[in-house]
Every structure is written in C-alpha cells, then in structure tokens.
Design an enzyme around this catalytic site. Structure first.
Site, short mmCIF file in Angstrom:
data_model
loop_
_atom_site.label_atom_id
_atom_site.label_comp_id
_atom_site.label_asym_id
_atom_site.label_seq_id
_atom_site.Cartn_x
_atom_site.Cartn_y
_atom_site.Cartn_z
N GLY A 180 -1.17 -15.43 32.86
CA GLY A 180 -1.45 -15.59 31.44
C GLY A 180 -0.67 -16.74 30.83
CB SER A 181 0.45 -17.33 27.37
OG SER A 181 -0.83 -17.19 26.80
CB THR A 182 4.24 -16.70 31.68
OG1 THR A 182 3.30 -16.21 32.63
CG2 THR A 182 4.70 -15.55 30.80
CG MET A 183 -0.07 -21.69 34.13
SD MET A 183 0.78 -21.80 35.71
CE MET A 183 -0.18 -20.61 36.64
CE LYS A 184 -1.35 -20.49 26.67
NZ LYS A 184 -1.52 -19.73 25.42
#
Length: 688
Positions: A303-307
């Site tokens: 999820g957004s922890t990839m950003k």
C-alpha cells in the site's frame, strides 16, 4: 559217566555266561566311546566352527550397544535472558507381557495421568514389547506411579524443551518434536548447532536387564551437549511489541498482525512479534496458523508505505526535487481502462506533500516518470522478490511481476503499493535503507554464532542527501498539518513515518472490502536510530493505517525509548552513534540464564548508554538508599526510569506524556527484592 557228562555241561554253561558278560561290557564300552566321541566332536564343532558366532550371541545377551544424545543447547536474548532450555521430564512406558492385571493397571494409570482407562487398556493389549503411555509427565504424577509399583510399568528420564516466557517470540523460536529435534523457527534453522551430539557406548546388563557399568569409552567421558544460541532480540522490547500489537489487533477487530523493531545502525532486530500469539510449550495442541511466522511468510501488498521508496528512487535518478509539482487530477486519474482515486480532491501537490498527504495519483505520476525498468531495478535493490537471508526456514520471497509482463497500469499502481507483494520483513529491510542514509545492510537476528550474512559488505542504494530528504518528508507525515501519521507523535521526539492502507485482493479477482493497515516509523527523524513497523490485517470498521497502526507504533516507540534510557525531557532526540544502547541491561541481567542455568553468553558486548542520546540525570541524594519507594508523582518520566533501572526494576508505562502522575506500588511500600517479580507501573500525563 553220568557225572562226567554233567561236569562237562556245567563248564559249557559257565563259558556261555562269561561270554555274555564280555559282550555286554564291550557293548557298553562302545556306546560310551561313541557318546564321548560325539561329545568331543560336538564340543569341537561348537568351539572351533561355531565358536565366534556363539560368542557374539552370548555377548548380545550380556552386553548391549546403546546410543545417547547430549542435551540441546539453550537460546538466549541479547542480554542473556533465557528464551528456551532443555529440561528433564519423565516418560511412562509399559511392557505389556509383564502386566499381570490389565484392568487394574489401566485404572490406576488412568486415575493418576487423567487419561481414559479404556485407551490405556488398548495400549496394554498391544503385541509390541514396549509402548509409551505418556511422555513429559510432571514430578507429582511420576511420584504417584512410582509409589503404585504397577508390574510392567516403567518410568524413564528423558529430555524435552521448555520455553519459560511462554508465547514471547514464539513464532521466531519455533519448537521441537518429542525426540528433541527442531521442527520450526530458529529451533529448525539451527538444528545442527543446537542439537546435542550422539554417541554409542557398550553397557553390561544382568538377567533383569539392569545396567551394570559403562565401558571405558562411556558417555561420562564425552561432552555431548549442543551449542547455545544468542539472538539479537531484547525480551523487554519484544514484550512491548507483543503487548501493543495485541491491543491494536483486538481493539480494531483485526484478524492478525505483525510488529518489528530494528536498531538502524546495526540492522539488529530487537523485537519480532506476531499475533495471534503462539506458545511453543503447547505446540501440539495449537492451531498451525497461530504458529505461522507471518513477518517472514505472509506476502502482502504494502500500500502507501511504498510511496517514500518510489520518491527516493525518483530523487536518486534526478527526475524530481522535493518542490517538484504534480497535478493530482482533483481526485480521479484514468490510466488505460482503470481509474486511480485519492481520498481527497487534490490539485497541484509538491513531492513532499504527495508523501505527507499520501496521494495515490501523485505517487502514480512519480512512478510513471521513473518508468517500469528503473522501478523494477530499484525493487531488486530493495530486496523485493528475494528472501532476506535471515536464518528462518521457508521465508517468503514476495511477488514482483516479471519485467516483460509489466503494463503501464502496473507501473502506476506499483507506485502506491498495489500489484507488487512483499513480506513484512522485506518492507522493513527496504525502509532500513532509507533510515540508514541510503546504505543497505543485512538484517540480523542472531548474535552468536556469527552469521555469514553479517559479513556482507554494505551497498549504497541512495545518496545520503537523497535519503535524508526522504527522511524529512516522512517527518512531515507525523509532525506537519494534515500529515496522515500525526497520531503517532511523541512529545519531545522528532519522528519520521509513513502510513499504509492497502486494499486486499479478492479471491474471486480484483480488490475486495478488506484492508491491511500499516505504519512504519523511525526516530530521530533524521539519521534514525530505531525503526518500528506495525501491520494489522483486516481491521474494522476503521481500516486506515494512521488510525489503526500508528498508535501502536507510538506506544512501542515510547516504551522502548524509556526502557533504553532515551525518554526525552525536552527537545528532540539527538543523533546517535553506531552502538546499540540499552540503559536497562544491568537490570535485565538478573534474569539471565534462568534458574539452574550455568550459561553466560560468550563475549556479547553489553550495550551501554550513549551520552549523545541521553543526558545523565542526577538522582536526588539519599533517594536510592531509602528502604521505601518514594513518591514519583510530578517527576519527569526520564528521571524516574533512571532511578528504577538503577534499582534493577524495568517499569511498565501506561498513558502518554513525560510526567508521572501515579504509580504502583504506592509510595512508602518497600522496594521489591530481586526474588520478587512484582510489576512496577507508572501512569503518565502530558505537562500542563
């Protein structure tokens, strides 16, 4: 004439009698000669021809070759606290042919062992010469069986594994089988190191099978014990992680969760928690799902922890700067046939705000600018698609689509953590690169024996300035207006973090209504020392990482800093050195080795306080010498922790803030002795 005839006849009769006597004697002599000859021949045959074989058979009746296995090595945490040890149990066995009354024996054993007599009777009716009735019987039951003196029932000593902290780090430790062989976790990975050596020895027995002596090569002369294993885990930090993870999962009605705490400069894992918990002492009676080491085995979309990882790659390639602006399409962005959405209708956002406010569309545009080839190359540098190499069996490698199969939509969705899957430990490894100023170092789980992975040369993935730029962006997530991780703030601590709310793929295709809530954070915000990650699977009704996981990260981080002596008085946590600090190590040593253990870990350097991380706090004169516990109300948390640690007490901290409002035990109570495992609790409140 007549007389002469009679005389002659008489002489003839006498001759006939003498002839029969001689014949009888001859016959008897021949018979004896034949018997003696046969005996001599038989004796010669037995001694000369069959002698060696018969000697071996005779030796087997009186001498037996038996094998013995040494005691399994123990497992310790970094401070020498015992995590797993081998203890002696009693096994109850039966030789069915020696049992005189099956019903009576079954009833007696059933009453003592609390086992159905019918099941025991079935065992007693076995045609096998030897059967087990129960293994790992406690001392009380074995004493009752010994006193009952049931014919054919025997008690034997055997070794088994015991985990004194129950579920603490249960999935990491794993468990062993009945034969003391590692089956999961580090018990399996280090089977050759932990297992005791095997040795064969000769033993002489009497007619009843009792041992008479060991030969000169007997086991008394051999050291068969296995080697001890020392992990990087800290039991106290592990307790903090498990406690807060359990709260996060149960409070938000989640299915499962994981929590990792890593010391950034060394890559040493201080806590590795999985929920539901797993107690290795009861491994046979536990659902296998509870024993699953989710951090190493479960493959999840981040999820957004990839950003932040995508932003770091774009910065490294010189494609963007923190102030570079992207138009976020007012909340809807169509790529091919798919539409990417944001939770808010954003217009123009700079890169740092894309991270702070967690815009999917902004991240997708950064990823598309980076391109699928470079993105895939950075995924490989992060370690996605490859096991981390930690010494755990069956570690997952994640799922990264082959480069030739990537489509434009894959590049866009992978930028915000969809369409690519990693294990939690892989994600922690990737963030460790950012936290470590762009240098990739191997994660460590074992201190002793030293691991080959620890000798791997560090690899620079990002320039130091690029990594620090992303660290500052992650600081904004926690400390700036509208940051998605503001709930994780700890007063007086500069923290960087990133929330993640990953929609889970549906078994029927596409994405369903289940989510994975996550939060990754490190302190201090720049040049971090500690990294904490929490993931909660399928929380509800709220499923946002900033709501579900961020509070757990905050609590774990706050308790860890207090325990390590870094709870701040004012200002932010300063930058630290490369050495792992632990103010409470001396207090922790009182539990080292456990009762009856003579082990002391080999030259594991005791962690020390780093003066650049924590200023020395003066203790009021005479306070430590007082026989009664003082009143800590109104005192700074940091000072109280220093006082308690100096007394060998590691407190449990409840609430938030920097000032102690109340305590248990109450003021005036005597200090708990080392032999008392009394819990010391401090309640906190923010200063007015």
């Amino acid at each position: 004439m007549r007389n002469g005839t009679k005389k002659v006849a008489s002489e003839r009769d006498q001759k006939r009698v003498r002839d029969w006597s001689r014949a009888k004697l001859t016959f008897v002599g021949v018979v004896f000669a034949l018997v003696l000859t046969g005996l001599w021949v038989r004796a010669g045959y037995l001694q000369i021809v069959q002698g060696p074989d018969l000697a071996r058979l005779a030796l087997r009746q009186h001498m037996a070759s038996e094998s013995d296995r040494g005691e399994r090595g123990q497992i310790f945490d970094r401070s020498g606290r015992l995590l797993a040890k081998t203890v002696e149990f009693t096994a109850v066995s039966v030789r069915p042919k020696e049992v005189t009354d099956l019903d009576a024996a079954a009833n007696q054993l059933g009453g003592i062992l609390r086992i159905k007599p019918a099941w025991i009777k079935k065992k007693l009716e076995s045609t096998k010469p030897f059967v087990y009735i129960s293994r790992r019987v406690d001392d009380k039951d074995s004493a009752e069986i010994r006193q009952a003196n049931i014919p054919g029932v025997y008690l034997e000593a055997e070794h088994g594994r015991s985990y004194p902290n129950r579920h603490l780090a249960g999935q990491v430790l794993g468990f062993v089988g009945m034969d003391d062989q590692g089956l999961e976790g580090v018990e399996l990975s280090f089977e050759d190191w932990l297992a005791g050596s095997r040795a064969k020895y000769a033993v002489q027995r009497d007619a009843s099978g009792r041992k008479l002596y060991f030969d000169a090569q007997g086991r008394e002369l051999q050291n068969l014990r296995g080697h001890d294993l020392t992990l990087t885990l800290d039991s106290q930090i592990q307790f903090f992680a498990e406690e807060e993870l359990a709260k996060a999962v149960t409070t938000h009605h989640g299915k499962a969760g994981t929590c990792l705490v890593v010391h950034v400069p060394t890559g040493e894992i201080l806590a590795w928690a999985n929920y539901p918990f797993f107690n290795p002492n009861a491994a046979r009676n536990v659902n296998p799902r509870e024993g699953r080491n989710r951090s190493a085995l479960d493959v999840v979309e981040p999820g957004s922890t990839m950003k932040p990882l995508i932003a770091a790659a774009a910065l490294q390639e010189g494609l963007v700067k923190p102030e570079t602006t992207f138009f976020c399409e007012n909340g809807k962005f169509k790529v091919g046939v798919r539409t990417i959405k944001d939770t808010h209708s954003y217009g123009d956002l700079t890169v740092n705000k894309i991270i702070r406010w967690s815009s999917n569309i902004g991240a997708a545009k950064i990823g598309m600018l980076l391109g699928h080839k470079r993105m895939h190359a950075y995924f490989e540098k992060y370690g996605f698609g490859t096991p981390t190499g930690l010494p755990l069996s069956g570690e997952g490698k994640g799922l990264v689509r082959s480069l030739k199969d990537w489509q434009p939509i894959d590049t866009a969705t992978a930028s915000f953590g969809q369409g690519v899957a990693v294990t939690p430990i892989q994600l922690a490894q990737a963030f460790l690169i950012l936290a470590n100023d762009g240098v990739k170092k191997p994660l460590k789980l074992v201190l002793d024996p030293p691991q080959a992975a620890a000798d791997v040369a560090p690899v620079r993935v990002f320039d130091a300035e690029v990594a620090r730029t992303v660290q500052r962006m992650m600081r904004e997530v926690v400390h700036e207006e509208k940051g998605t991780g503001r709930v994780a703030q700890i007063e007086g601590v500069e923290m960087g973090g990133k929330t993640g709310t990953a929609q889970k793929a549906s078994p029927t295709g596409g994405y369903g209504d289940k989510y994975l809530a996550s939060f990754v954070a490190f302190v201090p915000a720049e040049t971090p020392q500690y990294l904490v990650m929490v993931m909660v699977d399928e929380p509800e009704p709220s499923h946002y990482g900033g709501v579900v996981s961020a509070p757990a990260v905050r609590e774990v981080m706050q308790k860890t800093l207090s325990y390590l002596g870094h709870a701040p008085d004012t200002g932010h946590l300063a930058k630290g050195t490369e050495q792992m600090p632990a103010a409470a190590t001396a207090a922790a040593q009182q539990a080292a080795g456990g009762k009856g253990s003579a082990h002391k870990p080999e030259t594991v350097p005791p962690p020390v306080i780093d003066d650049t991380l924590a200023e020395v706090v003066a203790v009021p004169p005479g306070l430590l010498d007082s026989p009664a516990i003082p009143n800590f109300s109104g005192m700074p948390l940091r000072r109280v922790v220093e006082i308690l640690v100096s007394k060998g007490i590691v407190p449990k901290i409840e609430g938030q803030g920097l000032v102690v409002t109340r305590q248990s035990p109450a003021p005036g109570a005597p200090w708990p002795g080392a032999e008392k495992q009394q819990e010391f609790v401090l309640w906190l409140a923010r200063p007015s």
